[in-house]
Design an enzyme around this catalytic site. Structure first.
Site, PDB file in Angstrom:
ATOM      1  N   ARG A   1       5.796 -80.930  42.181  1.00 19.49           N
ATOM      2  CA  ARG A   1       6.475 -79.744  42.713  1.00 19.49           C
ATOM      3  C   ARG A   1       5.899 -78.473  42.091  1.00 19.49           C
ATOM      4  O   ARG A   1       6.043 -78.246  40.889  1.00 19.49           O
ATOM      5  CB  ARG A   1       7.959 -79.849  42.351  1.00 19.49           C
ATOM      6  CG  ARG A   1       8.774 -78.674  42.758  1.00 19.49           C
ATOM      7  CD  ARG A   1      10.159 -78.746  42.145  1.00 19.49           C
ATOM      8  NE  ARG A   1      10.909 -77.575  42.546  1.00 19.49           N
ATOM      9  CZ  ARG A   1      11.997 -77.135  41.939  1.00 19.49           C
ATOM     10  NH1 ARG A   1      12.476 -77.786  40.896  1.00 19.49           N
ATOM     11  NH2 ARG A   1      12.593 -76.055  42.366  1.00 19.49           N
TER      12      ARG A   1
ATOM     13  N   ASN B   1      19.318 -78.545  32.658  1.00 22.66           N
ATOM     14  CA  ASN B   1      18.551 -77.698  33.572  1.00 22.66           C
ATOM     15  C   ASN B   1      19.200 -77.881  34.940  1.00 22.66           C
ATOM     16  O   ASN B   1      18.966 -78.883  35.611  1.00 22.66           O
ATOM     17  CB  ASN B   1      17.078 -78.116  33.606  1.00 22.66           C
ATOM     18  CG  ASN B   1      16.279 -77.200  34.527  1.00 22.66           C
ATOM     19  OD1 ASN B   1      16.845 -76.410  35.292  1.00 22.66           O
ATOM     20  ND2 ASN B   1      14.959 -77.292  34.470  1.00 22.66           N
TER      21      ASN B   1
ATOM     22  N   ARG C   1      10.891 -64.013  38.091  1.00 20.36           N
ATOM     23  CA  ARG C   1      10.640 -64.566  39.425  1.00 20.36           C
ATOM     24  C   ARG C   1      11.488 -63.820  40.464  1.00 20.36           C
ATOM     25  O   ARG C   1      11.866 -62.678  40.246  1.00 20.36           O
ATOM     26  CB  ARG C   1      10.899 -66.082  39.395  1.00 20.36           C
ATOM     27  CG  ARG C   1       9.977 -66.802  38.398  1.00 20.36           C
ATOM     28  CD  ARG C   1      10.191 -68.286  38.404  1.00 20.36           C
ATOM     29  NE  ARG C   1       9.941 -68.856  39.740  1.00 20.36           N
ATOM     30  CZ  ARG C   1      10.385 -70.059  40.117  1.00 20.36           C
ATOM     31  NH1 ARG C   1      11.089 -70.798  39.269  1.00 20.36           N
ATOM     32  NH2 ARG C   1      10.129 -70.513  41.335  1.00 20.36           N
TER      33      ARG C   1
ATOM     34  N   PRO D   1      18.854 -80.553  40.903  1.00 17.44           N
ATOM     35  CA  PRO D   1      18.095 -80.836  42.115  1.00 17.44           C
ATOM     36  C   PRO D   1      16.608 -80.499  42.021  1.00 17.44           C
ATOM     37  O   PRO D   1      16.221 -79.494  41.431  1.00 17.44           O
ATOM     38  CB  PRO D   1      18.770 -79.962  43.178  1.00 17.44           C
ATOM     39  CG  PRO D   1      19.547 -78.945  42.435  1.00 17.44           C
ATOM     40  CD  PRO D   1      19.926 -79.586  41.132  1.00 17.44           C
ATOM     41  N   ASN D   2      15.838 -81.386  42.600  1.00 14.21           N
ATOM     42  CA  ASN D   2      14.388 -81.263  42.758  1.00 14.21           C
ATOM     43  C   ASN D   2      13.603 -81.436  41.462  1.00 14.21           C
ATOM     44  O   ASN D   2      12.369 -81.433  41.483  1.00 14.21           O
ATOM     45  CB  ASN D   2      14.008 -79.929  43.432  1.00 14.21           C
ATOM     46  CG  ASN D   2      14.593 -79.825  44.820  1.00 14.21           C
ATOM     47  OD1 ASN D   2      14.452 -80.758  45.593  1.00 14.21           O
ATOM     48  ND2 ASN D   2      15.268 -78.735  45.139  1.00 14.21           N
TER      49      ASN D   2
ATOM     50  N   GLU E   1      21.546 -74.288  28.160  1.00 12.33           N
ATOM     51  CA  GLU E   1      20.909 -74.206  29.484  1.00 12.33           C
ATOM     52  C   GLU E   1      19.406 -74.019  29.286  1.00 12.33           C
ATOM     53  O   GLU E   1      18.997 -73.163  28.494  1.00 12.33           O
ATOM     54  CB  GLU E   1      21.499 -72.994  30.222  1.00 12.33           C
ATOM     55  CG  GLU E   1      20.858 -72.735  31.574  1.00 12.33           C
ATOM     56  CD  GLU E   1      21.371 -71.435  32.214  1.00 12.33           C
ATOM     57  OE1 GLU E   1      22.368 -70.854  31.731  1.00 12.33           O
ATOM     58  OE2 GLU E   1      20.738 -70.993  33.180  1.00 12.33           O
TER      59      GLU E   1
ATOM     60  N   HIS F   1      15.390 -73.818  31.259  1.00  8.89           N
ATOM     61  CA  HIS F   1      14.552 -73.695  32.460  1.00  8.89           C
ATOM     62  C   HIS F   1      13.092 -73.794  32.063  1.00  8.89           C
ATOM     63  O   HIS F   1      12.683 -73.225  31.039  1.00  8.89           O
ATOM     64  CB  HIS F   1      14.791 -72.358  33.159  1.00  8.89           C
ATOM     65  CG  HIS F   1      16.206 -72.202  33.602  1.00  8.89           C
ATOM     66  ND1 HIS F   1      16.701 -72.840  34.711  1.00  8.89           N
ATOM     67  CD2 HIS F   1      17.245 -71.543  33.048  1.00  8.89           C
ATOM     68  CE1 HIS F   1      17.995 -72.554  34.827  1.00  8.89           C
ATOM     69  NE2 HIS F   1      18.345 -71.773  33.823  1.00  8.89           N
TER      70      HIS F   1
ATOM     71  N   TYR G   1       5.858 -75.094  37.465  1.00  8.85           N
ATOM     72  CA  TYR G   1       6.648 -76.025  36.652  1.00  8.85           C
ATOM     73  C   TYR G   1       5.811 -76.969  35.781  1.00  8.85           C
ATOM     74  O   TYR G   1       6.369 -77.748  35.013  1.00  8.85           O
ATOM     75  CB  TYR G   1       7.573 -76.847  37.567  1.00  8.85           C
ATOM     76  CG  TYR G   1       8.563 -75.974  38.325  1.00  8.85           C
ATOM     77  CD1 TYR G   1       9.518 -75.225  37.637  1.00  8.85           C
ATOM     78  CD2 TYR G   1       8.530 -75.879  39.722  1.00  8.85           C
ATOM     79  CE1 TYR G   1      10.409 -74.410  38.312  1.00  8.85           C
ATOM     80  CE2 TYR G   1       9.427 -75.071  40.411  1.00  8.85           C
ATOM     81  CZ  TYR G   1      10.362 -74.338  39.698  1.00  8.85           C
ATOM     82  OH  TYR G   1      11.254 -73.529  40.369  1.00  8.85           O
TER      83      TYR G   1
HETATM   84  C1  DQA Z   1      14.408 -74.001  37.306  1.00 11.61           C
HETATM   85  C2  DQA Z   1      14.495 -72.591  37.883  1.00 11.61           C
HETATM   86  C3  DQA Z   1      15.378 -72.567  39.130  1.00 11.61           C
HETATM   87  O1  DQA Z   1      15.421 -71.256  39.670  1.00 11.61           O
HETATM   88  C4  DQA Z   1      14.806 -73.507  40.186  1.00 11.61           C
HETATM   89  O2  DQA Z   1      15.653 -73.536  41.316  1.00 11.61           O
HETATM   90  C5  DQA Z   1      14.556 -74.871  39.659  1.00 11.61           C
HETATM   91  C6  DQA Z   1      13.940 -75.012  38.341  1.00 11.61           C
HETATM   92  C7  DQA Z   1      13.414 -74.067  36.127  1.00 11.61           C
HETATM   93  O3  DQA Z   1      13.476 -75.040  35.380  1.00 11.61           O
HETATM   94  O4  DQA Z   1      12.578 -73.191  35.950  1.00 11.61           O
HETATM   95  O5  DQA Z   1      14.782 -75.857  40.335  1.00 11.61           O
HETATM   96  O6  DQA Z   1      15.680 -74.377  36.811  1.00 11.61           O
END
Ligand code: DQA
Length: 145
Positions: free
Chosen positions: A18, A75, A108, A10-11, A99, A101, A23
């Site tokens: 964003r 991710n 954070r 998501p997102n 995984e 990020h 990011y």
């Molecule tokens: C994320 C880290 C997550 O905590 C966050 O909710 C994201 C992006 C990252 O790529 O740093 O949506 O996965």
């Protein structure tokens, strides 16, 4: 030929706009194009993004049945911190999953310090921005060789 699937949760479709200070400024399309540029001719990379938990679960299920995928880079976005369903789907797939990020989740907010996904994965890469995906792909390929 290795078939790799890169899943974004998501997102992550909003990358570029964003919170670029966290990011980065690349869009998901640009990140994916860079991954294709660095991937060798004996690696086939495909991409999937969804904001919906169940669609991600379904996609992981399909990867190990119909789609002949050899491994996944994921991710999971915010589902990292909440989704037992994605954890279970990875376990059920028996596929190697890395995984990744973009941000350094352990530096954070407290709620980002726990990944429910990582125990189902062969490894985790975080904090290298868009490069995290490329490093994740490299790590995955190193165990598939
Ligand atoms: C994320 C880290 C997550 O905590 C966050 O909710 C994201 C992006 C990252 O790529 O740093 O949506 O996965």
């Amino acid at each position: 030929m290795k078939n790799i699937l890169i899943i974004n949760g998501p997102n992550l479709n909003l990358l570029g706009k964003r919170e670029p200070e966290i990011y980065g400024s690349l869009t998901l399309k640009q990140i994916n194009a860079n991954i294709l540029k660095i991937s060798s001719e004996n690696t086939k990379v495909s991409f999937f993004q969804s904001n919906i938990e169940g669609e991600i679960v379904d996609q992981i299920g399909k990867a190990c049945t119909d789609e002949n995928i050899d491994g996944i880079v994921i991710n999971p976005g915010a589902y990292t911190h909440t989704s037992i369903a994605i954890h279970d789907a990875i376990k059920a797939s028996h596929l190697p999953v890395v995984e990744v990020h973009l941000s350094s989740i352990y530096q954070r907010e407290d709620f980002r310090h726990k990944s429910i996904i990582s125990a189902a994965c062969i490894g985790q890469i975080f904090g290298f921005g868009a490069k995290s995906y490329e490093l994740g792909l490299e790590a995955l390929l190193s165990v598939l060789r």
